[in-house]
Scaffold this active site. Structure first.
Site, mmCIF file in Angstrom:
data_model
loop_
_atom_site.group_PDB
_atom_site.id
_atom_site.type_symbol
_atom_site.label_atom_id
_atom_site.label_comp_id
_atom_site.label_asym_id
_atom_site.label_seq_id
_atom_site.Cartn_x
_atom_site.Cartn_y
_atom_site.Cartn_z
ATOM 1 C CG HIS A 1 5.320 -2.399 2.946
ATOM 2 N ND1 HIS A 1 5.412 -1.036 2.827
ATOM 3 C CD2 HIS A 1 3.998 -2.702 2.762
ATOM 4 C CE1 HIS A 1 4.213 -0.520 2.580
ATOM 5 N NE2 HIS A 1 3.342 -1.513 2.552
ATOM 6 C CG ASP B 1 3.250 -4.542 -0.013
ATOM 7 O OD1 ASP B 1 3.719 -3.758 -0.846
ATOM 8 O OD2 ASP B 1 2.120 -4.405 0.497
ATOM 9 C CG HIS C 1 4.077 0.464 -2.141
ATOM 10 N ND1 HIS C 1 3.890 -0.751 -1.521
ATOM 11 C CD2 HIS C 1 5.180 1.005 -1.560
ATOM 12 C CE1 HIS C 1 4.828 -0.939 -0.610
ATOM 13 N NE2 HIS C 1 5.620 0.120 -0.607
ATOM 14 C CG HIS D 1 3.233 -2.990 -5.306
ATOM 15 N ND1 HIS D 1 2.062 -2.362 -5.646
ATOM 16 C CD2 HIS D 1 3.219 -3.095 -3.948
ATOM 17 C CE1 HIS D 1 1.370 -2.086 -4.548
ATOM 18 N NE2 HIS D 1 2.046 -2.538 -3.507
#
Length: 261
Positions: free
Chosen positions: A79, A75, A69, A73
């Site tokens: 996550h 997710d 992270h 980035h």
């Protein structure tokens, strides 16, 4: 027709302030020569004197210690929680997601005028009315909060605008699968989230943007950058393919916008 490429990523930069320390060790070409010699002997039983290489050098090497992270980035659904309330109940990891999610028309929403740490569905509706657009299915929505101006400082992690649950659902209802922000998180800052919870005792205010991902499958792009360089609210495509990390809940991405000129 020509095409301009705009970098909308923030860097992985060990010199900036991060709550999770980033370590970046650079091995010079000479260090790389010694490293190669030692690895060849240890793993393959091959003896080789690094001084026999041209200039006594081989190749440089970078060693990094960081979370998935750090920097721009994406997710993945895994996550957001260990169980999903859709499909077979198993949220997908970053390496399991379809690549066509991460290329599509972009729509930029300006949230720099929002007061307070959280933007709601009403704020998004107001912005959509201002630009006279609504996202179509497959659109990658980008949120400009102004947080990118504080990248590299501690304030980047404490002063920004996130979305609440209804705001996320509004975008998902339009068929959006990827929502991006120039802030540290798609949710409000940690301190603001915890203060709101202590004031209300309402668990629904605890990271609602992320928790919504347990109910509906979607991805976030966090820590985007340079959104002010985009030509307007639309007229561009976004590519943000995540690095293929097996079994991971996130993957770094070099997000870019393509503008036809």
């Amino acid at each position: 027709m020509s095409m301009r490429i705009i970098d909308i990523s923030s860097a992985v930069d060990a010199s900036g302030w991060e709550p999770d320390e980033v370590r970046h060790e650079v091995l010079s070409p000479r260090d790389g020569a010694v490293h190669m010699s030692e690895e060849m002997r240890r793993h393959f039983g091959v003896e080789f004197d690094p001084d026999e290489l041209p200039d006594g050098e081989f190749l440089s090497l970078d060693r990094l210690t960081l979370t998935s992270h750090t920097g721009t980035h994406i997710d993945a659904p895994s996550h957001y929680g260990s169980r999903a309330h859709y499909g077979d109940g198993r949220p997908r990891n970053i390496d399991e997601l379809p690549l066509d999610w991460f290329y599509g028309p972009g729509l930029l929403l300006d949230l720099t005028g929002c007061e307070g740490p959280t933007a709601g569905a009403g704020d998004l509706e107001k912005e959509l009315a201002r630009i006279g657009r609504v996202p179509e299915p497959g659109t990658i929505v980008l949120l400009r909060t102004g947080a990118f101006e504080r990248v590299g400082t501690e304030r980047y992690f404490t002063d920004f605008t996130g979305l609440d649950g209804p705001a996320v659902n509004l975008l998902l209802d339009h068929g959006v699968r990827v929502i991006g922000t120039d802030a540290f998180s798609l949710d409000a800052p940690f301190g603001a989230v915890i203060r709101r919870y202590r004031e209300t005792g309402d668990r629904s205010v605890l990271w609602p943007a992320h928790v919504t991902g347990r109910q509906r499958e979607y991805c976030q792009i966090e820590r985007l950058g340079n959104l002010a360089a985009l030509p307007g609210c639309d007229g561009f495509h976004v590519a943000c393919f995540p690095v293929k990390i097996a079994g991971a809940g996130a993957g770094w991405a070099r997000a870019v916008a393509f503008v036809d000129e």
